[in-house]
Every structure is written in structure tokens, then in C-alpha cells.
Design a protein around this motif. Structure first.
Motif, PDB file in Angstrom:
ATOM      1  N   UNK A  78       0.865  -1.180   0.371  1.00  0.00           N
ATOM      2  CA  UNK A  78      -0.232  -0.139  -0.318  1.00  0.00           C
ATOM      3  C   UNK A  78       0.900   1.906   0.090  1.00  0.00           C
ATOM      4  N   UNK A  79       0.564   1.858  -1.416  1.00  0.00           N
ATOM      5  CA  UNK A  79       1.993   3.473  -1.293  1.00  0.00           C
ATOM      6  C   UNK A  79       0.223   4.560  -0.236  1.00  0.00           C
ATOM      7  N   UNK A  80       0.901   5.383   0.472  1.00  0.00           N
ATOM      8  CA  UNK A  80       0.016   5.811   0.682  1.00  0.00           C
ATOM      9  C   UNK A  80       1.092   7.587   0.990  1.00  0.00           C
ATOM     10  N   UNK A  81      -0.396   8.746   0.831  1.00  0.00           N
ATOM     11  CA  UNK A  81       0.289   9.903   0.920  1.00  0.00           C
ATOM     12  C   UNK A  81      -0.822  10.822   2.059  1.00  0.00           C
ATOM     13  N   UNK A  82      -0.827  11.982   2.052  1.00  0.00           N
ATOM     14  CA  UNK A  82      -2.127  12.495   2.890  1.00  0.00           C
ATOM     15  C   UNK A  82      -3.210  12.209   2.360  1.00  0.00           C
ATOM     16  N   UNK A  83      -4.428  11.494   2.544  1.00  0.00           N
ATOM     17  CA  UNK A  83      -5.642  11.422   2.441  1.00  0.00           C
ATOM     18  C   UNK A  83      -5.566  10.297   1.120  1.00  0.00           C
ATOM     19  N   UNK A  84      -4.564  10.245   1.018  1.00  0.00           N
ATOM     20  CA  UNK A  84      -4.823   9.436  -0.775  1.00  0.00           C
ATOM     21  C   UNK A  84      -4.032   8.593  -0.948  1.00  0.00           C
ATOM     22  N   UNK A  85      -3.979   7.366  -1.213  1.00  0.00           N
ATOM     23  CA  UNK A  85      -3.891   5.714  -1.557  1.00  0.00           C
ATOM     24  C   UNK A  85      -3.604   4.704  -2.289  1.00  0.00           C
ATOM     25  N   UNK A  86      -2.677   4.275  -3.129  1.00  0.00           N
ATOM     26  CA  UNK A  86      -3.746   3.366  -3.690  1.00  0.00           C
ATOM     27  C   UNK A  86      -2.519   1.481  -3.465  1.00  0.00           C
ATOM     28  N   UNK A  87      -3.311   0.738  -3.674  1.00  0.00           N
ATOM     29  CA  UNK A  87      -2.871  -0.650  -3.800  1.00  0.00           C
ATOM     30  C   UNK A  87      -1.885  -0.744  -5.464  1.00  0.00           C
ATOM     31  N   UNK A  88      -0.694  -1.248  -4.337  1.00  0.00           N
ATOM     32  CA  UNK A  88       0.215  -2.344  -5.785  1.00  0.00           C
ATOM     33  C   UNK A  88       0.106  -3.943  -5.363  1.00  0.00           C
ATOM     34  N   UNK A  89       0.540  -4.267  -6.608  1.00  0.00           N
ATOM     35  CA  UNK A  89       0.569  -5.685  -6.885  1.00  0.00           C
ATOM     36  C   UNK A  89       1.611  -6.314  -7.344  1.00  0.00           C
ATOM     37  N   UNK A  90       2.233  -6.499  -6.773  1.00  0.00           N
ATOM     38  CA  UNK A  90       3.323  -7.427  -7.984  1.00  0.00           C
ATOM     39  C   UNK A  90       3.774  -9.173  -7.693  1.00  0.00           C
ATOM     40  N   UNK A  91       3.828  -9.315  -8.986  1.00  0.00           N
ATOM     41  CA  UNK A  91       3.760 -10.661  -9.069  1.00  0.00           C
ATOM     42  C   UNK A  91       5.095 -11.220 -10.064  1.00  0.00           C
TER      43      UNK A  91
END
Lengths: 97, 132
Positions: A78-91
Motif C-alpha cells: 500500500x502506497x500512501x500520501x496524505x488523504x490518498x493511497x493506492x494498492x500495488x500487487x507485484x507477481x
């Protein structure tokens, strides 16, 4: 000292590892394949769909058509900034043909 | 606020938390006599949230594979943990697995099963058996 919480808040632009999984590693070297998928940006914790997860399997299959994939290392961050985030999946794995 | 500083200092560098343990499957099965344990470990120190994402995991997995040259690795355990310090912490990733070096090659899904095709006589299309 009073400014410390503010400084810490500005620094939150980090990635956190949520999970790791792995499957048995084969003897054959094969071809290295990798796929990375990311969720749409999540604002204030309100998230949309999770369909992006399905793209991991689809993309790996596309890169190794006619073969079998082994030694798959999957990470979820999970990459997060103030108020915003996103999920990343690496395979990543090996395509054995 | 000054009261909290000694408390924070006490908490620093003495805390460790384990986040996840995962075990892969044990296939293909092999007797333990042919196997040995291999391990890959890597860590990454994080100061004030600045980090390369998942770098320690990739490095630990690469080390695990290097430890098992000519075999395959099964029953892999993954362990991720964090050691906390004062305004910094260290992310750790540890992989342990069973490195199996088979005495005879493992038949692949397309390889003929032993006994099949023995009565076929000559090899197909007149191909010669491999030279020794």
C-alpha cells in the motif's frame, strides 16, 4: 518539538508491505516474467472495485502461454500520501516451456 | 511533553513485531534424505518513512535461490517482520525452504511415463538414441 507531528505528517508518502507469498521454485531456470498491477487512487479511504486483482493472473498467463509458471513471488503493498493511497500487487515467476 | 521522551526512548530498539508467515506447498514430494534447508535473508533500514518498496523481499528471495543451485525448492516459509528503533525501524524478510537435488531427473508433464512406448520398437521417424 511541537512541530514534529507536522513534519511526520508531511513524510507520509511511504509504501507498506502488506503480504508476501511464494510457490515452490523449480529446478529449470525458464524465462523470468513479471507483472505489476495497481488499484485506482483511493481518496479518503473510499475505495472502488477490486477487479484490478484479476489482471495479475491474466497478465501472467499471457506472458507464458503454453507453459507453466512456477516460483511465483507475490507482494502486496500500500502506497500512501496524505488523504490518498493506492494498492500495488507485484507477481514474478518463471515460465517453464 | 518532556515526560514522554524517556518513555519513547525506552520503547525504542526493544520492540519487534512479526507481520506474516506463509508456507508454500510441499509438492513435488521428495524424501528428506535428498534435501537440505536453505535460507535467504535481507533487511532494510527505514528512517522517517523513506523506503524502497519491498526491496528486502526481492533480495531475500534471490539469496534463497542462489543457495540452491541445481535443485528445486519446496516447502518455503516466508516471514516478514519489523524491528523498531527510535525514529527508525528495520524491515526484515526471511525465506526458508527445502532444497531438493533429485538423483534422477523429475519427469515433466510432457515426458513419457516409464514403461510407455517400450514396445514401440524403433524410435519415431528413425531418430537415433542420444549418443553417450
Amino acid at each position: 518539538m511541537a512541530a514534529l507531528p507536522g513534519v511526520l505528517a508531511l513524510q507520509i508518502g511511504c509504501s507498506q508491505l502488506q503480504s508476501v507469498s511464494v510457490t515452490p521454485v523449480p529446478m529449470e531456470s525458464g524465462t523470468e516474467i513479471e507483472t505489476v498491477v495497481e488499484s485506482p487512487l483511493i481518496v479518503l479511504g473510499i475505495r472502488g472495485d477490486h477487479n484490478y486483482v484479476d489482471d495479475v493472473v491474466k497478465d501472467l498467463k499471457k506472458q507464458c502461454s503454453g507453459g507453466r509458471i512456477q516460483g511465483i513471488l507475490t507482494t502486496h503493498e500500500v502506497i500512501s500520501w496524505p488523504f490518498v493511497s493506492k494498492h500495488r500487487i507485484t507477481a514474478s515467476g518463471r515460465c517453464i516451456r | 511533553m518532556r515526560r514522554w521522551l524517556p518513555l519513547l526512548a525506552l520503547c525504542g530498539a526493544c520492540t519487534s513485531s512479526i507481520h506474516q508467515v506463509q508456507v508454500s506447498d510441499f509438492t513435488p514430494y521428495a524424501p528428506k534424505g535428498n534435501a537440505r534447508m536453505v535460507e535467504g535473508f535481507a533487511e532494510e533500514r527505514v528512517i522517517l518513512f523513506s523506503t524502497e518498496s519491498g526491496g528486502e523481499v526481492r533480495r531475500a528471495f534471490e539469496k534463497l535461490q542462489q543457495e540452491c543451485g541445481l535443485g528445486y525448492i519446496t516447502a518455503i516459509t516466508v516471514e516478514t517482520r519489523t524491528r523498531l528503533g527510535f525514529f527508525n525501524w528495520t524491515n526484515e524478510a526471511r525465506f526458508r525452504g527445502l532444497c531438493v537435488v533429485p538423483e534422477t531427473p523429475i519427469p515433466g508433464p510432457e515426458d513419457p511415463v516409464e514403461g510407455e512406448g517400450e514396445d514401440a520398437g524403433e524410435s519415431p521417424e528413425g531418430t537415433a538414441p542420444p549418443a553417450e
